[in-house]
Design an enzyme around this catalytic site. Structure first.
Site, PDB file in Angstrom:
ATOM      1  CB  ILE A  12      -1.161  -0.047   1.062  1.00 57.27           C
ATOM      2  CG1 ILE A  12      -1.810   1.103   0.911  1.00 57.27           C
ATOM      3  CG2 ILE A  12      -0.311   0.154   2.241  1.00 57.27           C
ATOM      4  CD1 ILE A  12      -3.341   0.621   1.624  1.00 57.27           C
ATOM      5  CB  THR A  13       4.094   2.105   1.213  1.00 60.51           C
ATOM      6  OG1 THR A  13       4.410   0.981   1.283  1.00 60.51           O
ATOM      7  CG2 THR A  13       3.708   2.390   2.911  1.00 60.51           C
ATOM      8  CG  ASP A  59       8.431  -8.036   5.718  1.00 61.18           C
ATOM      9  OD1 ASP A  59       8.161  -8.775   4.420  1.00 61.18           O
ATOM     10  OD2 ASP A  59       9.065  -7.000   5.664  1.00 61.18           O
ATOM     11  CD  GLN A  84      13.575  -4.961  -6.700  1.00 60.25           C
ATOM     12  OE1 GLN A  84      13.349  -4.321  -6.247  1.00 60.25           O
ATOM     13  NE2 GLN A  84      14.115  -6.279  -6.807  1.00 60.25           N
ATOM     14  CB  SER A  85       8.197  -3.482  -8.022  1.00 59.34           C
ATOM     15  OG  SER A  85       8.837  -2.200  -7.799  1.00 59.34           O
ATOM     16  CB  SER A 126       4.630  -7.794 -13.724  1.00 60.95           C
ATOM     17  OG  SER A 126       6.339  -7.096 -15.456  1.00 60.95           O
ATOM     18  CD  GLU A 128      11.134  -6.796 -17.321  1.00 58.01           C
ATOM     19  OE1 GLU A 128      10.942  -5.157 -17.560  1.00 58.01           O
ATOM     20  OE2 GLU A 128      12.020  -7.295 -17.327  1.00 58.01           O
ATOM     21  CE1 TYR A 150       8.884  -6.979  -9.727  1.00 60.39           C
ATOM     22  CE2 TYR A 150       8.607  -6.861 -13.069  1.00 60.39           C
ATOM     23  CZ  TYR A 150       8.115  -7.132 -11.137  1.00 60.39           C
ATOM     24  OH  TYR A 150       7.228  -5.991 -11.540  1.00 60.39           O
ATOM     25  CE  LYS A 154       5.291  -8.675  -9.371  1.00 57.24           C
ATOM     26  NZ  LYS A 154       4.462  -8.761  -8.457  1.00 57.24           N
TER      27      LYS A 154
HETATM   28  P1  NAP Z   1       6.958   0.136  -6.049  1.00 55.68           P
HETATM   29  O1  NAP Z   1       6.210   1.684  -5.813  1.00 55.68           O
HETATM   30  O2  NAP Z   1       7.776  -0.102  -5.535  1.00 55.68           O
HETATM   31  O3  NAP Z   1       5.990  -0.776  -4.336  1.00 55.68           O
HETATM   32  C1  NAP Z   1       6.207  -1.539  -3.911  1.00 55.68           C
HETATM   33  C2  NAP Z   1       5.379  -1.690  -2.223  1.00 55.68           C
HETATM   34  O4  NAP Z   1       6.348  -3.457  -1.902  1.00 55.68           O
HETATM   35  C3  NAP Z   1       5.934  -0.719  -1.894  1.00 55.68           C
HETATM   36  O5  NAP Z   1       4.572  -0.800  -0.671  1.00 55.68           O
HETATM   37  C4  NAP Z   1       6.699  -1.761  -0.336  1.00 55.68           C
HETATM   38  O6  NAP Z   1       6.822  -1.619   0.655  1.00 55.68           O
HETATM   39  C5  NAP Z   1       6.307  -2.713  -0.405  1.00 55.68           C
HETATM   40  N1  NAP Z   1       7.522  -4.432  -0.133  1.00 55.68           N
HETATM   41  C6  NAP Z   1       8.781  -4.160  -0.765  1.00 55.68           C
HETATM   42  N2  NAP Z   1       8.917  -5.444   0.344  1.00 55.68           N
HETATM   43  C7  NAP Z   1       7.848  -6.111   0.935  1.00 55.68           C
HETATM   44  C8  NAP Z   1       8.043  -6.985   1.811  1.00 55.68           C
HETATM   45  N3  NAP Z   1       9.076  -7.818   1.728  1.00 55.68           N
HETATM   46  N4  NAP Z   1       6.712  -7.125   2.624  1.00 55.68           N
HETATM   47  C9  NAP Z   1       5.686  -6.274   2.399  1.00 55.68           C
HETATM   48  N5  NAP Z   1       6.181  -5.486   1.449  1.00 55.68           N
HETATM   49  C10 NAP Z   1       7.237  -5.041   0.780  1.00 55.68           C
HETATM   50  O7  NAP Z   1       5.593  -0.753  -7.354  1.00 55.68           O
HETATM   51  P2  NAP Z   1       4.216  -0.586  -7.454  1.00 55.68           P
HETATM   52  O8  NAP Z   1       4.639   0.676  -9.493  1.00 55.68           O
HETATM   53  O9  NAP Z   1       3.372   0.022  -7.198  1.00 55.68           O
HETATM   54  O10 NAP Z   1       3.506  -1.974  -8.430  1.00 55.68           O
HETATM   55  C11 NAP Z   1       3.361  -2.548  -7.382  1.00 55.68           C
HETATM   56  C12 NAP Z   1       2.423  -3.680  -7.728  1.00 55.68           C
HETATM   57  O11 NAP Z   1       2.145  -4.204  -9.059  1.00 55.68           O
HETATM   58  C13 NAP Z   1       4.352  -4.211  -7.504  1.00 55.68           C
HETATM   59  O12 NAP Z   1       4.424  -6.006  -7.444  1.00 55.68           O
HETATM   60  C14 NAP Z   1       5.233  -4.646  -8.900  1.00 55.68           C
HETATM   61  O13 NAP Z   1       6.139  -4.900  -9.538  1.00 55.68           O
HETATM   62  C15 NAP Z   1       3.604  -4.909 -10.235  1.00 55.68           C
HETATM   63  N6  NAP Z   1       3.977  -3.748 -11.203  1.00 55.68           N
HETATM   64  C16 NAP Z   1       4.378  -2.886 -11.777  1.00 55.68           C
HETATM   65  C17 NAP Z   1       4.031  -2.459 -12.443  1.00 55.68           C
HETATM   66  C18 NAP Z   1       4.784  -1.198 -13.361  1.00 55.68           C
HETATM   67  O14 NAP Z   1       4.902  -0.410 -14.494  1.00 55.68           O
HETATM   68  N7  NAP Z   1       4.431  -0.084 -11.139  1.00 55.68           N
HETATM   69  C19 NAP Z   1       3.632  -3.005 -13.407  1.00 55.68           C
HETATM   70  C20 NAP Z   1       3.492  -4.204 -13.711  1.00 55.68           C
HETATM   71  C21 NAP Z   1       3.367  -5.040 -12.258  1.00 55.68           C
HETATM   72  P3  NAP Z   1       8.008   0.271   1.018  1.00 55.68           P
HETATM   73  O15 NAP Z   1       7.265   0.936   0.753  1.00 55.68           O
HETATM   74  O16 NAP Z   1       7.999  -0.321   2.685  1.00 55.68           O
HETATM   75  O17 NAP Z   1       9.052   0.139   0.270  1.00 55.68           O
HETATM   76  N1  GDD Z   2      15.741   2.609 -14.720  1.00 58.99           N
HETATM   77  C1  GDD Z   2      16.014   2.581 -15.301  1.00 58.99           C
HETATM   78  N2  GDD Z   2      17.083   4.348 -15.232  1.00 58.99           N
HETATM   79  N3  GDD Z   2      15.597   2.264 -17.159  1.00 58.99           N
HETATM   80  C2  GDD Z   2      16.543   3.462 -18.345  1.00 58.99           C
HETATM   81  C3  GDD Z   2      17.096   4.144 -18.149  1.00 58.99           C
HETATM   82  C4  GDD Z   2      17.878   4.874 -16.648  1.00 58.99           C
HETATM   83  O1  GDD Z   2      18.781   5.767 -16.404  1.00 58.99           O
HETATM   84  N4  GDD Z   2      17.982   4.892 -19.208  1.00 58.99           N
HETATM   85  C5  GDD Z   2      17.176   3.988 -20.239  1.00 58.99           C
HETATM   86  N5  GDD Z   2      16.099   2.898 -19.416  1.00 58.99           N
HETATM   87  C6  GDD Z   2      15.249   1.419 -19.721  1.00 58.99           C
HETATM   88  C7  GDD Z   2      15.708   0.144 -19.363  1.00 58.99           C
HETATM   89  O2  GDD Z   2      16.654  -0.101 -19.688  1.00 58.99           O
HETATM   90  C8  GDD Z   2      14.288  -0.133 -19.439  1.00 58.99           C
HETATM   91  O3  GDD Z   2      14.294  -0.880 -20.701  1.00 58.99           O
HETATM   92  C9  GDD Z   2      13.148   0.524 -19.721  1.00 58.99           C
HETATM   93  O4  GDD Z   2      14.413   2.019 -19.536  1.00 58.99           O
HETATM   94  C10 GDD Z   2      12.211   0.684 -18.023  1.00 58.99           C
HETATM   95  O5  GDD Z   2      13.017   0.997 -16.909  1.00 58.99           O
HETATM   96  P1  GDD Z   2      12.561   1.096 -15.339  1.00 58.99           P
HETATM   97  O6  GDD Z   2      11.204   2.149 -15.788  1.00 58.99           O
HETATM   98  O7  GDD Z   2      13.488   0.842 -14.553  1.00 58.99           O
HETATM   99  O8  GDD Z   2      11.020   0.227 -16.171  1.00 58.99           O
HETATM  100  P2  GDD Z   2      11.261  -1.405 -16.421  1.00 58.99           P
HETATM  101  O9  GDD Z   2      10.219  -1.632 -17.673  1.00 58.99           O
HETATM  102  O10 GDD Z   2      12.427  -2.338 -16.350  1.00 58.99           O
HETATM  103  O11 GDD Z   2      10.537  -2.307 -15.384  1.00 58.99           O
HETATM  104  C11 GDD Z   2       8.819  -1.195 -15.038  1.00 58.99           C
HETATM  105  O12 GDD Z   2       7.490  -2.050 -15.104  1.00 58.99           O
HETATM  106  C12 GDD Z   2       7.306  -3.952 -15.659  1.00 58.99           C
HETATM  107  C13 GDD Z   2       5.934  -3.678 -16.353  1.00 58.99           C
HETATM  108  O13 GDD Z   2       7.138  -4.160 -17.543  1.00 58.99           O
HETATM  109  C14 GDD Z   2       8.526  -1.716 -12.880  1.00 58.99           C
HETATM  110  O14 GDD Z   2       7.770  -1.691 -13.417  1.00 58.99           O
HETATM  111  C15 GDD Z   2       8.435  -3.508 -12.988  1.00 58.99           C
HETATM  112  O15 GDD Z   2       8.104  -3.620 -11.486  1.00 58.99           O
HETATM  113  C16 GDD Z   2       7.147  -3.674 -13.695  1.00 58.99           C
HETATM  114  O16 GDD Z   2       6.980  -4.823 -13.303  1.00 58.99           O
END
Ligand code: NAP
Ligand code: GDD
Length: 336
Positions: A12-13, A59, A84-85, A126, A128, A150, A154
């Site tokens: 939720i955070t 946790d 761990q995202s 995801s 990913e 990761y 997932k």
């Molecule tokens: P985020 O901002 O990194 O949030 C991750 C959350 O997980 C935080 O609240 C974190 O808590 C909590 N967490 C990590 N380790 C934990 C543990 N051991 N026990 C309990 N809580 C824990 O991620 P998000 O972008 O909101 O994404 C939400 C979910 O969707 C994730 O599972 C991510 O992998 C997935 N997802 C995200 C995307 C995207 O583009 N955003 C796309 C596809 C899937 P703390 O605040 O304490 O660190």
């Molecule tokens: N973070 C980051 N930092 N990415 C970079 C950078 C940089 O300086 N420069 C280029 N990139 C490229 C990465 O190599 C990747 O191809 C792309 O930008 C996106 O990187 P991120 O924003 O870190 O996201 P992600 O696609 O690896 O993962 C996110 O999306 C997934 C869904 O497809 C995360 O939110 C994952 O948790 C999520 O599942």
């Protein structure tokens, strides 16, 4: 009158947790959030909701804590967003990533099976998982080929969710969500790194922005839109998995061009490529085919790519600038 439903949100955070909590509160849910112990306050993103939320300590690494929280609150819906995202970190901490992002799902599913077997369960899968995708765009039936610890974790979480649905007849869904962003995105992800970098450069707090692979392409949408799909998946007659994304794809370079242009600057004057940000294995292209979500859930995104980039840059300009005049470029009409 219909009984108020209780939702438990792990993570939720995080970015999505905060938008989902807002959305469910708006729908009249009692919302409980799982929060892990930390030496600092991790509740910045949900500060504005604190009075309306209940937080419980637990946790994903500790099964007894998950069982305790479920026994205490008896949720009707469980949204597993904790992970761990960050992909880059998963190469540095592959085992920890597996513990939280993969096995954490089994710990929670086991606790659900014991404490609240009738609860509906959402797993944050995801795009990913498609990784080096065999076809584009990617839909539910596209084969998976993850390219990071990761992505592999997932994929485990995804299949264990399917397995609990098939083995124990639990109502479990996996949302295969493509990248979604917002002003609440962590600063390490590329969209937010760029929007914050633009603001720092505009206000003279930095002279350049170091990035990795500018050619990677993603299907970027707005997090506020995506949490509606999570909720909709748990309101269907039968549980199933859905791909959620916009269907459009852009490169990191496109994102830079748009973000810098929004303040009247040319990204080529500021962006430097630093191999430190390259990944051992890259996902080159992601693009969603979300037809099933559109047709069965009635879901569609409201904010487009340009609107998302402008929203994020405007928010970082307001946060970094405190109303001051930029030393480079222009202040767009948006933020005051
Ligand atoms: P985020 O901002 O990194 O949030 C991750 C959350 O997980 C935080 O609240 C974190 O808590 C909590 N967490 C990590 N380790 C934990 C543990 N051991 N026990 C309990 N809580 C824990 O991620 P998000 O972008 O909101 O994404 C939400 C979910 O969707 C994730 O599972 C991510 O992998 C997935 N997802 C995200 C995307 C995207 O583009 N955003 C796309 C596809 C899937 P703390 O605040 O304490 O660190
Ligand atoms: N973070 C980051 N930092 N990415 C970079 C950078 C940089 O300086 N420069 C280029 N990139 C490229 C990465 O190599 C990747 O191809 C792309 O930008 C996106 O990187 P991120 O924003 O870190 O996201 P992600 O696609 O690896 O993962 C996110 O999306 C997934 C869904 O497809 C995360 O939110 C994952 O948790 C999520 O599942």
């Amino acid at each position: 009158m219909e009984r108020m439903k209780t939702a438990l949100i792990t993570g939720i955070t995080g970015q999505d947790g905060s938008y989902l909590a807002e959305y469910l509160l708006q729908l009249g849910y009692r919302v409980v959030g799982l929060v892990r112990r930390s030496s600092t306050e991790p509740t910045e993103r949900i500060e504005h909701l604190r009075a309306r939320l209940e937080l419980a300590q637990g946790d994903m690494l500790d099964p007894s804590s998950l069982l305790r929280v479920l026994d205490q609150f008896l949720p009707d819906e469980v949204y597993n967003l904790a992970a761990q995202s960050f992909v880059q970190t998963s190469f540095l901490e592959p085992v920890h990533t597996g513990e939280v992002t993969a096995l954490g799902v089994t710990r929670l599913l086991e606790a659900v099976r014991r404490a609240v077997p009738r609860a509906r369960f959402y797993q944050a899968s995801s795009s990913e998982m498609f990784g080096q995708a065999a076809a584009s765009p990617q839909r539910e039936s596209t084969p998976f080929h993850p390219r990071s610890p990761y992505g592999v974790a997932k994929l485990y979480g995804h299949w264990i969710t399917v397995n609990y649905r098939e083995s124990y007849n639990l109502y479990c869904c996996s949302g295969i969500l493509f990248n979604h962003e917002s002003p609440r995105r962590g600063l390490e992800f590329v969209t937010r790194k760029i929007s914050d970098g633009v603001a720092r450069i505009a206000f003279g707090q930095a002279d350049s922005l170091a990035l990795g692979n500018l050619d990677a392409r993603r299907d970027w949408g707005y997090a506020g839109d995506y949490v509606r799909a999570m909720h909709a998946m748990l309101q269907q007659k039968e549980p199933r998995d859905y791909v959620v994304g916009t269907g459009t794809t852009h490169s990191v370079r496109d994102l830079c061009a748009l973000a810098f242009r929004h303040v009247g600057l040319d990204y080529r004057d500021f962006v430097v490529v630093d191999p430190r940000y390259y990944r051992p294995a890259e996902v080159d292209l992601l693009q969603a085919d979300a037809s099933a979500a559109r047709e069965e859930l009635g879901w569609k995104p409201e904010l487009d790519f340009a609107g998302l980039v402008e929203l994020m840059v405007d928010a970082d300009l307001a946060r970094r600038g405190h109303g001051a005049r930029p030393v480079r470029g222009i202040l767009p009409a948006g933020p005051a």
